[in-house]
Scaffold this motif. Structure first.
Motif, PDB file in Angstrom:
ATOM      1  N   LYS A  73     -10.628  -0.567  -4.922  1.00  0.00           N
ATOM      2  CA  LYS A  73      -9.909  -1.593  -5.674  1.00  0.00           C
ATOM      3  C   LYS A  73      -9.558  -2.762  -4.752  1.00  0.00           C
ATOM      4  N   LEU A  74      -9.132  -2.425  -3.518  1.00  0.00           N
ATOM      5  CA  LEU A  74      -8.850  -3.463  -2.517  1.00  0.00           C
ATOM      6  C   LEU A  74     -10.069  -4.356  -2.300  1.00  0.00           C
ATOM      7  N   LEU A 101       1.575   1.122 -10.182  1.00  0.00           N
ATOM      8  CA  LEU A 101       1.721   0.846  -8.743  1.00  0.00           C
ATOM      9  C   LEU A 101       1.469  -0.626  -8.409  1.00  0.00           C
ATOM     10  N   ASP A 102       1.510  -1.490  -9.407  1.00  0.00           N
ATOM     11  CA  ASP A 102       1.535  -2.915  -9.114  1.00  0.00           C
ATOM     12  C   ASP A 102       2.801  -3.180  -8.326  1.00  0.00           C
ATOM     13  N   GLY A 103       2.651  -3.950  -7.245  1.00  0.00           N
ATOM     14  CA  GLY A 103       3.842  -4.301  -6.478  1.00  0.00           C
ATOM     15  C   GLY A 103       4.268  -3.241  -5.488  1.00  0.00           C
ATOM     16  N   LYS A 114      -3.477 -11.355   1.348  1.00  0.00           N
ATOM     17  CA  LYS A 114      -2.451 -10.616   2.100  1.00  0.00           C
ATOM     18  C   LYS A 114      -2.498  -9.147   1.739  1.00  0.00           C
ATOM     19  N   LEU A 115      -2.354  -8.303   2.768  1.00  0.00           N
ATOM     20  CA  LEU A 115      -2.328  -6.849   2.577  1.00  0.00           C
ATOM     21  C   LEU A 115      -0.944  -6.304   2.924  1.00  0.00           C
ATOM     22  N   SER A 117      -2.577 -10.049  -4.616  1.00  0.00           N
ATOM     23  CA  SER A 117      -3.017  -9.073  -5.629  1.00  0.00           C
ATOM     24  C   SER A 117      -3.952  -7.995  -5.089  1.00  0.00           C
ATOM     25  N   PRO A 118      -4.860  -8.281  -4.125  1.00  0.00           N
ATOM     26  CA  PRO A 118      -5.724  -7.186  -3.660  1.00  0.00           C
ATOM     27  C   PRO A 118      -4.997  -6.128  -2.835  1.00  0.00           C
ATOM     28  N   GLY A 119      -3.860  -6.483  -2.239  1.00  0.00           N
ATOM     29  CA  GLY A 119      -3.377  -5.709  -1.109  1.00  0.00           C
ATOM     30  C   GLY A 119      -2.262  -4.714  -1.332  1.00  0.00           C
ATOM     31  N   TRP A 120      -1.917  -4.394  -2.584  1.00  0.00           N
ATOM     32  CA  TRP A 120      -0.807  -3.456  -2.781  1.00  0.00           C
ATOM     33  C   TRP A 120      -1.140  -2.096  -2.189  1.00  0.00           C
TER      34      TRP A 120
END
Lengths: 445, 445
Positions: A204-205, A24-26, A221-222, A194-197
C-alpha cells in the motif's frame, strides 16, 4: 445590508467524531488508533449577518472535554457586536487569553488554549465571510499596522518587537499583487503524508507513493519510530518507488529521547531524508537543538504540538529547527499564528504547515497563502502538508491540483462542516454513532 | 482486614469553589480576583478499603472544565484492584499519560495533565492510608528500585537515566533515620506569602510582615509587577519592618517580558531581594536563563506553572533557575514530581515548593519532607511556601509551628476535604453558592 447593531446570539458547540481508527488512517508511532474529531463551534448571529465556524482538532476520547472548554468561553462572546468583533478580532483574543481565572488552566496551553483557538478562528471565519473574501486575502489586503495590532507581543519582545513586525509586514507587501496572481494561477505547493501511515503494509505504501508522484507531489512523508528495522525497510521501499528526486521526510511523532532520536535518524539518513519531524518531546527546545546539531544535513521540523508563541520563539532563538510547522488549531487562532509567522520571518526559517486531521488542511492553507503573498514572499522550500481524508465533510473543501493547494476563493476560513456530516457524526447521538452503538449492543447481547 | 479482591468502585468528582476574591486574598499582578477552587476527586472502594482523595487546583471559572477532564479518566480507574493500584501507582500513571487519544489534548500539559495529577495523587493518598503512613514516610521508606520504577524516564535520559536516579536514591537513604527524627522534632522550614498580596495596603502589609517575623518565619514574599513605584514603596515598607536578616522574596507572577524583568528586578535589588519568582512566561527557559544572568546575585525561582518534567529538565540544563518550585497539583502527580525532585538533586539545585491555593500546602509538604529525609538530605536554603488560607476545610490540615511545617503523622496525603466544606462550597449547588445566587437575585430583582 446587515444591521449595524447585529450581535453574536449564541455559541453552539458540537462533539464531532469520525471513526477513522477502523481503517488505520492516521496511524503513527504515538497514535496507533486515532478517531479524528473536532470540537466544533458555530457563532450564531442576528441581523442577517453570516455565521462564524471554527474548531479544535482532537483524536477521539476527550473531545467532550474540549467541547466543555469551548463552552466555558461563551460568556465572553455572546452579546458582542458583530461589527466590532470583525473590525478587531484581537480584542476578543486578548479578552480570552487574558481571563485570569481561565488562564490558570494553561497558561496558554492545552485544552483551554485550543478552545480559545477554535473561538478566535470562528471570529476570523465570520470576519472573512462578512468581508466577502477568503481569509488569506483578507489578511493579505489588511493594513500592516492593523495586522500588527492583532498580535499579543507579551513574552516576545526579546525576539520580536512591534516595530520589527510592522517593518516585516510593510516589506512583505511589496510585489503582493503579482504573487496573488501567481497563487491564483498555480496554487501553493503541497506534500503528502497519505502513503506513509504506520498501519499500511509495504504494498500500500509503494502504491500510494507512486500515485503521489504521478499526482505531481515532489515530497512525501513516512511515519517512523515504532521499529527501526521496519523503518529502514519502509524508507527503502519509498525511495525505490519515488526515485532520487522526490523529497522524503520522516515523522517520529515524539517517540524518541534525544540520544535515540540521533541514533535512529542517523540510521535512516542513507535514504536521503529531507527532514525528521517531531524527533522528541514537542516541549524540548534544547533537545531539538541537540538533535539538529547531530543529524545535519537532515533538517529538523517541529511545531504541530508547540503550544504557543513562546515555545516557537525559543525554538528559533535556540537554532533548534530548520522548518517551522504551524498548526491552525493548536494555538490561540489566527492572531497567535500571525505572531509565529512573523517570528519565523524574522529568523528566516521557512514555514511548512502541519495539516491533515479534521479540516486542518482547510484552515492552514489560508495562513500559508497569506505568508507567501504578504510576508515571506516566497514558496521556496515551503510546502503545506496534505492528507486526503475527510475533506468531503466541509462545505468548502481544499482542492489539490498537480501537487498544489488551489487558492480558495469562497469567503471565509473554509471552516464550515456540512450539516449532514454534523448530523451523522455528532457523538454519541448522531446517526452513525447511534447505529454503531446499536450494532455493538447486538453483538454483545 | 480488607478483602484482597477489593476494587475501585467509583471516581466521584466535585466542583468546589471558595469565594476568596471578595477579600482580595490571593491577589497578584496576574490574578487580581481569584476564587480558589478545586476539581476534587474521591476514589470509592469496596471490601473495607479506605478512599483516595486528590484534586487539581484552579482559581474559579473553568473549574467545571477541569472536573470534566477528571471524569474523562474514569474508565481507566473504575474496576481496578486496590491492592494492585497501591502496589504500583506507576502503572496507572503510565496508562493515563499514555492514552494516545487523551494525550493529544496536551501532550502532558494543561487541563488534561492536571486531571491526571488529581487522579494519580488520589491513588497515592489511598496507598498511604492503606499502608497506615503519611505519604512522606511511605516514600522515604520505599525501596529505591521501586521508587525508580515509579518514574517515566521518557524525554529525560539526556539529563537523568534510571541508573543515575537509582544511585541518587540509594545515596539519599544514608542517614534517613536520623533526619526522620529531626523532622518529627522540628518540622520543615516554611516561608510565608500572607503579608504580600497585591490587594493589601501598606499598613496591612507591615502588620502581617511583623507578625510573620514574630511567628518565627525567616523569609517572606511580596507580590510585585503591577506598578514599579508601588513595588519600591512596598519593598521598602517590608524591609523596614522585618529588618536586614529576614529573606525577602518577590513574585512577579509572569507579568514581564525579559527586558522588563531585568529592569524591574534591578530596581528592587537595593532592598536585598533574595529571589525573583516567575519573572516572565513559565514556558520561557531561555528567557529565565537570560534574566538569571542579568539579575544575579538575586536568585531566579520558577516552577509552579511548569507543566511537566521536560520543562524542568530544560530549566536545569540551561542554568535558568536557582530555585526549583515544584507544585503538587500542576504536573501528573507524585510520580512526575519524583522525577522532578531527582532532576533537581542531579543538578544540585534546591527545591522550594509552591503552595497556597486550596490544599497545596497540605500536599506538597509530603514531597519536600521525602526530599529531605531520603533524597537531598538537607533543608539548607530550602523552604516550603506557606499561606494561611482555607486549611480548615481539610480533615488533616497543615500545622505550622515556629515558622516550620510540622511533619504529618496521619496516614495519607492530607488531601481529604471535610464533608461539610464539600456540601457548602460545591458549585453551583452547595449551600453557600445557592444562597449567594439567591442574594444576587434579590438585589437585581
Amino acid at each position: 445590508m446587515p444591521a449595524t447593531d447585529a450581535r453574536i446570539t449564541a455559541v453552539d458547540t458540537y462533539d464531532i467524531r469520525f471513526p477513522t481508527s477502523r481503517a488505520l488512517d492516521g496511524s503513527d508511532a504515538m497514535n496507533p488508533d486515532p478517531d479524528y474529531s473536532a470540537a466544533y463551534v458555530v457563532l450564531r448571529t442576528d441581523g442577517g449577518e453570516p455565521e462564524g465556524h471554527g474548531f479544535a482538532f482532537t483524536i477521539g476520547r476527550g473531545n467532550d472535554v474540549q467541547v466543555a472548554a469551548v463552552r466555558a468561553l461563551r460568556d465572553h462572546v455572546v452579546g458582542r457586536s458583530v461589527a466590532a468583533l470583525c473590525a478587531d478580532p484581537g480584542t476578543l483574543y486578548r479578552d480570552l487569553t487574558g481571563d485570569s481565572q481561565l488562564r490558570w488552566l494553561g497558561p496558554e496551553k492545552g485544552v483551554m488554549h485550543m478552545a480559545i483557538g477554535a473561538v478566535v478562528n470562528a471570529v476570523w471565519d465570520l470576519a472573512a465571510r462578512r468581508a466577502g473574501k477568503p481569509l488569506w486575502r483578507l489578511l493579505a489586503d489588511a493594513d500592516p499596522e492593523w495586522l500588527t495590532a492583532q498580535i499579543d507581543f507579551r513574552y516576545l519582545t526579546d525576539a520580536l518587537t512591534p516595530d520589527e513586525a510592522l517593518d516585516l509586514l510593510r516589506r512583505g507587501r511589496k510585489g503582493a499583487a503579482e504573487r496573488t496572481g501567481h497563487l491564483l494561477a498555480y496554487g501553493y505547493p503541497a506534500y503528502t503524508t497519505s502513503p506513509g501511515w504506520l498501519g499500511y503494509d509495504d504494498d500500500k505504501l509503494a502504491r500510494l507513493a507512486a500515485r503521489a508522484v504521478a499526482d505531481g507531489f515532489t515530497q512525501i512523508k513516512l511515519k517512523v519510530g515504532a521499529d527501526l528495522d521496519d523503518d529502514i525497510r519502509r524508507c527503502r521501499v519509498a525511495r525505490a518507488t519515488v526515485g532520487p528526486d522526490i523529497r522524503l521526510a520522516a515523522d517520529a511523532n515524539q517517540r524518541w529521547d534525544v540520544p535515540e532520536a540521533i541514533r535512529w535518524t542517523g540510521a535512516l539518513a542513507e535514504f536521503g531524508l529531507y527532514w525528521i519531524e517531531e524527533p522528541t518531546s514537542p516541549d524540548d527546545v534544547l533537545g531539538h537543538a541537540a538533535v539538529r546539531r547531530a543529524v545535519a544535513p537532515v533538517k529538523v521540523a517541529t511545531g504541530e504540538h508547540a503550544h504557543n508563541r513562546v515555545l516557537f520563539k525559543q525554538l528559533l532563538q535556540a537554532g533548534a529547527v530548520d522548518i517551522v510547522q504551524i498548526d491552525a488549531a493548536r494555538v490561540a487562532g489566527v492572531n497567535e499564528n500571525l505572531a509565529i509567522l512573523l517570528l519565523a520571518a524574522k529568523f528566516g526559517v521557512p514555514v511548512c504547515p502541519h495539516a491533515g486531521g479534521v479540516g486542518l488542511c482547510e484552515l492552514v492553507q489560508h495562513l500559508a497563502m497569506f505568508d507567501y503573498v504578504a510576508l515571506s514572499g516566497t514558496t521556496e522550500d515551503r510546502v503545506i502538508e496534505y492528507v486526503d481524508h475527510l475533506h468531503d465533510h466541509f462545505t468548502d473543501p481544499v482542492v489539490i491540483r498537480a501537487g498544489h493547494y488551489t487558492a480558495p476563493t469562497a469567503p471565509g476560513f473554509s471552516a464550515a462542516l456540512r450539516p449532514a456530516s454534523v448530523a451523522r457524526y455528532t457523538y454519541p447521538g448522531g446517526t452513525f454513532w447511534a447505529a454503531d452503538a446499536e450494532r455493538t449492543e447486538g453483538r454483545t447481547a
